[in-house]
Design a protein around this motif. Structure first.
Motif, PDB file in Angstrom:
ATOM      1  N   PHE A 214      18.768   5.166  -5.138  1.00 46.31           N
ATOM      2  CA  PHE A 214      17.434   4.985  -5.670  1.00 46.31           C
ATOM      3  C   PHE A 214      16.628   4.194  -4.772  1.00 46.31           C
ATOM      4  N   HIS A 215      15.463   4.168  -5.011  1.00 45.39           N
ATOM      5  CA  HIS A 215      14.259   3.638  -4.162  1.00 45.39           C
ATOM      6  C   HIS A 215      13.712   2.423  -5.124  1.00 45.39           C
ATOM      7  N   ASP A 216      13.009   1.644  -4.437  1.00 45.41           N
ATOM      8  CA  ASP A 216      12.134   0.365  -4.853  1.00 45.41           C
ATOM      9  C   ASP A 216      11.420   0.003  -3.940  1.00 45.41           C
ATOM     10  N   ASP A 217      10.020   0.617  -3.984  1.00 44.36           N
ATOM     11  CA  ASP A 217       8.929   0.294  -2.994  1.00 44.36           C
ATOM     12  C   ASP A 217       8.256  -0.861  -3.682  1.00 44.36           C
ATOM     13  N   ILE A 218       8.079  -1.809  -3.222  1.00 42.23           N
ATOM     14  CA  ILE A 218       7.351  -3.036  -3.696  1.00 42.23           C
ATOM     15  C   ILE A 218       5.957  -3.073  -3.230  1.00 42.23           C
ATOM     16  N   GLN A 306       0.897   7.117 -13.395  1.00 43.73           N
ATOM     17  CA  GLN A 306       1.184   8.054 -14.325  1.00 43.73           C
ATOM     18  C   GLN A 306       0.351   9.294 -14.160  1.00 43.73           C
ATOM     19  N   SER A 307      -0.670   9.421 -13.425  1.00 45.20           N
ATOM     20  CA  SER A 307      -1.588  10.558 -13.055  1.00 45.20           C
ATOM     21  C   SER A 307      -0.777  11.435 -12.100  1.00 45.20           C
ATOM     22  N   TYR A 308       0.000  10.797 -11.098  1.00 48.09           N
ATOM     23  CA  TYR A 308       0.764  11.595 -10.118  1.00 48.09           C
ATOM     24  C   TYR A 308       1.750  12.213 -10.734  1.00 48.09           C
ATOM     25  N   ARG A 309       2.481  11.386 -11.707  1.00 49.81           N
ATOM     26  CA  ARG A 309       3.624  11.958 -12.370  1.00 49.81           C
ATOM     27  C   ARG A 309       3.113  13.362 -13.414  1.00 49.81           C
ATOM     28  N   GLU A 310       1.973  13.211 -13.939  1.00 49.76           N
ATOM     29  CA  GLU A 310       1.697  14.249 -14.728  1.00 49.76           C
ATOM     30  C   GLU A 310       1.277  15.353 -14.008  1.00 49.76           C
ATOM     31  N   SER A 311       0.657  15.168 -13.001  1.00 51.08           N
ATOM     32  CA  SER A 311       0.180  16.273 -12.123  1.00 51.08           C
ATOM     33  C   SER A 311       1.226  16.855 -11.171  1.00 51.08           C
ATOM     34  N   SER A 312       2.331  16.364 -10.764  1.00 50.17           N
ATOM     35  CA  SER A 312       3.138  16.843  -9.906  1.00 50.17           C
ATOM     36  C   SER A 312       4.597  17.022 -10.564  1.00 50.17           C
ATOM     37  N   GLY A 313       4.656  16.439 -11.732  1.00 49.62           N
ATOM     38  CA  GLY A 313       5.859  16.743 -12.517  1.00 49.62           C
ATOM     39  C   GLY A 313       7.206  15.877 -11.981  1.00 49.62           C
ATOM     40  N   LEU A 314       6.905  15.164 -11.047  1.00 51.71           N
ATOM     41  CA  LEU A 314       7.806  14.356 -10.230  1.00 51.71           C
ATOM     42  C   LEU A 314       8.195  13.012 -11.101  1.00 51.71           C
ATOM     43  N   PRO A 315       9.496  12.738 -11.003  1.00 47.67           N
ATOM     44  CA  PRO A 315       9.910  11.354 -11.607  1.00 47.67           C
ATOM     45  C   PRO A 315       9.648  10.326 -10.869  1.00 47.67           C
ATOM     46  N   ILE A 334      12.863  12.595  -3.832  1.00 50.91           N
ATOM     47  CA  ILE A 334      11.498  12.812  -3.791  1.00 50.91           C
ATOM     48  C   ILE A 334      10.736  11.916  -3.059  1.00 50.91           C
ATOM     49  N   ALA A 335      11.643  11.266  -2.020  1.00 47.12           N
ATOM     50  CA  ALA A 335      11.102  10.115  -1.294  1.00 47.12           C
ATOM     51  C   ALA A 335       9.918  10.794  -0.189  1.00 47.12           C
ATOM     52  N   ALA A 336       9.929  11.977   0.219  1.00 47.33           N
ATOM     53  CA  ALA A 336       9.035  12.546   1.288  1.00 47.33           C
ATOM     54  C   ALA A 336       7.651  12.853   0.440  1.00 47.33           C
ATOM     55  N   GLU A 337       7.900  13.091  -0.891  1.00 43.29           N
ATOM     56  CA  GLU A 337       6.514  13.345  -1.670  1.00 43.29           C
ATOM     57  C   GLU A 337       5.855  11.987  -2.030  1.00 43.29           C
ATOM     58  N   VAL A 338       6.748  11.182  -2.236  1.00 46.17           N
ATOM     59  CA  VAL A 338       6.229   9.519  -2.858  1.00 46.17           C
ATOM     60  C   VAL A 338       5.450   9.232  -1.541  1.00 46.17           C
ATOM     61  N   ASP A 339       6.147   9.354  -0.447  1.00 39.41           N
ATOM     62  CA  ASP A 339       5.543   8.771   1.020  1.00 39.41           C
ATOM     63  C   ASP A 339       4.344   9.287   1.238  1.00 39.41           C
ATOM     64  N   THR A 340       3.836  10.572   0.951  1.00 34.92           N
ATOM     65  CA  THR A 340       2.652  11.368   1.287  1.00 34.92           C
ATOM     66  C   THR A 340       1.725  10.928   0.250  1.00 34.92           C
ATOM     67  N   TRP A 341       2.032  10.870  -1.229  1.00 37.35           N
ATOM     68  CA  TRP A 341       1.160  10.372  -2.124  1.00 37.35           C
ATOM     69  C   TRP A 341       0.994   8.883  -1.830  1.00 37.35           C
ATOM     70  N   LEU A 342       1.628   8.010  -1.541  1.00 37.62           N
ATOM     71  CA  LEU A 342       1.229   6.554  -1.091  1.00 37.62           C
ATOM     72  C   LEU A 342       0.141   6.788  -0.138  1.00 37.62           C
ATOM     73  N   ARG A 343       0.321   7.557   1.089  1.00 39.08           N
ATOM     74  CA  ARG A 343      -0.756   7.437   2.153  1.00 39.08           C
ATOM     75  C   ARG A 343      -1.842   8.201   1.929  1.00 39.08           C
ATOM     76  N   GLU A 344      -1.798   9.312   1.292  1.00 36.59           N
ATOM     77  CA  GLU A 344      -2.830  10.434   1.024  1.00 36.59           C
ATOM     78  C   GLU A 344      -3.728   9.994  -0.370  1.00 36.59           C
ATOM     79  N   THR A 345      -2.953   9.480  -1.342  1.00 40.11           N
ATOM     80  CA  THR A 345      -3.727   9.357  -2.524  1.00 40.11           C
ATOM     81  C   THR A 345      -3.871   7.660  -3.078  1.00 40.11           C
ATOM     82  N   LEU A 346      -2.685   7.055  -3.133  1.00 43.15           N
ATOM     83  CA  LEU A 346      -2.744   5.778  -3.458  1.00 43.15           C
ATOM     84  C   LEU A 346      -3.658   4.625  -2.642  1.00 43.15           C
ATOM     85  N   GLN A 347      -3.210   4.907  -1.232  1.00 38.01           N
ATOM     86  CA  GLN A 347      -3.967   3.679  -0.479  1.00 38.01           C
ATOM     87  C   GLN A 347      -5.507   4.097  -0.380  1.00 38.01           C
TER      88      GLN A 347
END
Ligand code: PMV
Length: 368
Positions: A214-218, A306-315, A334-347
């Protein structure tokens, strides 16, 4: 019978081996899924907690020791404490307080000159609690000193149990850091080995493979010092009108978590983790005086999750410590998807933010 580690026999005139040397341990931080919040007596938990030990957020500590020079008064501690190679009076006071609680357990520490060097692998003042890694690294060093000088802690299980007990006296949550993987602290009927005095690791058969990587990105929202120290926070639980319900909730959540760890139910795991995190903050908001430990950015990130979880269905889930930083929890697949979300959406949404990437880890390592 109550476990009693007091041992007047651990004095240098009883030493079997050399009485000078150096010990070094690297010990990780841990992130609680079921939170410890509320204590009594000698740092005993009001409810059971369950965490996973991290891999990259470490404290690296060495202790050099030598018998006190003859003729010098042999009372009290003689301790020099260096943080990142500089004498650090503030940390030193905390360590001295911790060591002075251990005089009956390790009487030899008052017969030695001690020099402690410590540093963290995570950035200083990143807002990450370093007490779990720091106190457990010190406890591992002290237990190794006992073994080196007296040969009385050769059994690895006894060694770790004592190191966990000692860590607890330094900082409650630190007792979980001496073990790898998922670790429980505090009595609970569904886990017979669990105890209030020390932590116990879950067995491999109790953990589905999905949780073993399991991952924990802080996400570092604030680098500042904590608004409330954890000892003040624990103390506020004594007057909190929700306290008893909270302890009951933690016991129930602990049962549920054990079950979903075994089944591999990541969604249930995530739901429990988020409920625990927000409960911890709700408890602080309902204390007298009340505290708000989240920042506007913390809430913005939670909404993005929460909105990423809803739209992607990813845990993808989150947890929080007693501060504003967000811990992103997710399975390796799902590490690769989370990485993309961090760079392209969250940041882009919240601006550049420091991220410490961590994962479930294998526990402390001796290096000297
Ligand atoms: O170990 P302490 O006294 O710093 O308490 C830490 C409590 C939390 O980090 C908020 C939760 C936990 O169980 O680690």
């Amino acid at each position: 019978m109550e476990l009693d580690y007091r041992n007047p026999g651990l004095r240098l005139d009883q030493a079997k081996n050399a009485t000078s040397g150096q010990i070094g341990w690297e010990s990780p931080s841990n992130i609680a899924i079921i939170k410890y919040w509320g204590k009594y007596g000698d740092q005993l938990p009001r409810n059971p907690s369950l965490s996973f030990t991290l891999s990259n957020s470490l404290t690296r500590t060495s202790i050099s020791y030598a018998p006190r020079i003859k003729g010098e008064p042999k009372t009290g501690l003689n301790l020099k404490f260096y943080f990142e190679n500089k004498l650090n009076p503030d940390f030193s006071k905390r360590v001295e307080k911790f060591f002075s609680r251990l005089k009956d357990i390790f009487p030899f520490i008052e017969e030695l000159d001690l020099e402690v060097h410590t540093e963290n692998t995570f950035p200083h003042s990143s807002g990450i609690a370093s007490s779990a890694s720091g106190m457990s690294a010190l406890a591992m060093c002290l237990c190794s000193m006992e073994q080196e000088i007296f040969g009385t802690l050769a059994d690895p299980e006894e060694f770790l149990q004592k190191a966990s007990y000692i860590s607890r006296l330094g900082s409650g949550s630190a007792c979980r850091s001496v073990y790898p993987g998922l670790v429980a602290w505090g009595k609970h009927q569904d886990l017979p080995p669990a105890a209030d005095l020390y932590a116990v690791p879950l067995e491999e058969t109790q953990i589905h493979p999905v949780f073993q990587s399991f991952h924990d990105d802080i996400l570092i929202v604030s680098r500042g010092a904590k608004k409330v120290s954890s000892s003040v926070g624990h103390g506020l639980m004594d007057g909190n009108i929700y306290a008893e319900n909270r302890y009951e909730q933690a016991r129930r959540g602990f049962s549920e978590l054990l079950e979903c760890l075994q089944k591999g139910d990541v969604r249930e795991f995530g739901e429990i983790a988020e409920s625990e995190a927000l409960t911890l903050h709700a408890l602080m908001m309902t204390s007298r005086p009340p505290f708000i430990l989240m920042e506007p950015e913390s809430l913005a990130i939670i909404q993005q999750i929460q909105s990423y979880r809803e739209s992607s269905g990813l845990p993808l889930y989150f947890t929080l410590d007693a501060g504003p930083n967000i811990h992103l929890l997710y399975p390796d697949e799902i590490a690769a998807e989370v990485d993309t979300w961090l760079r392209e959406t969250l940041q882009p949404a919240i601006g550049s933010i420091q991220i410490i990437r961590d994962k479930i880890g294998t526990g402390p390592q001796r290096f000297a």
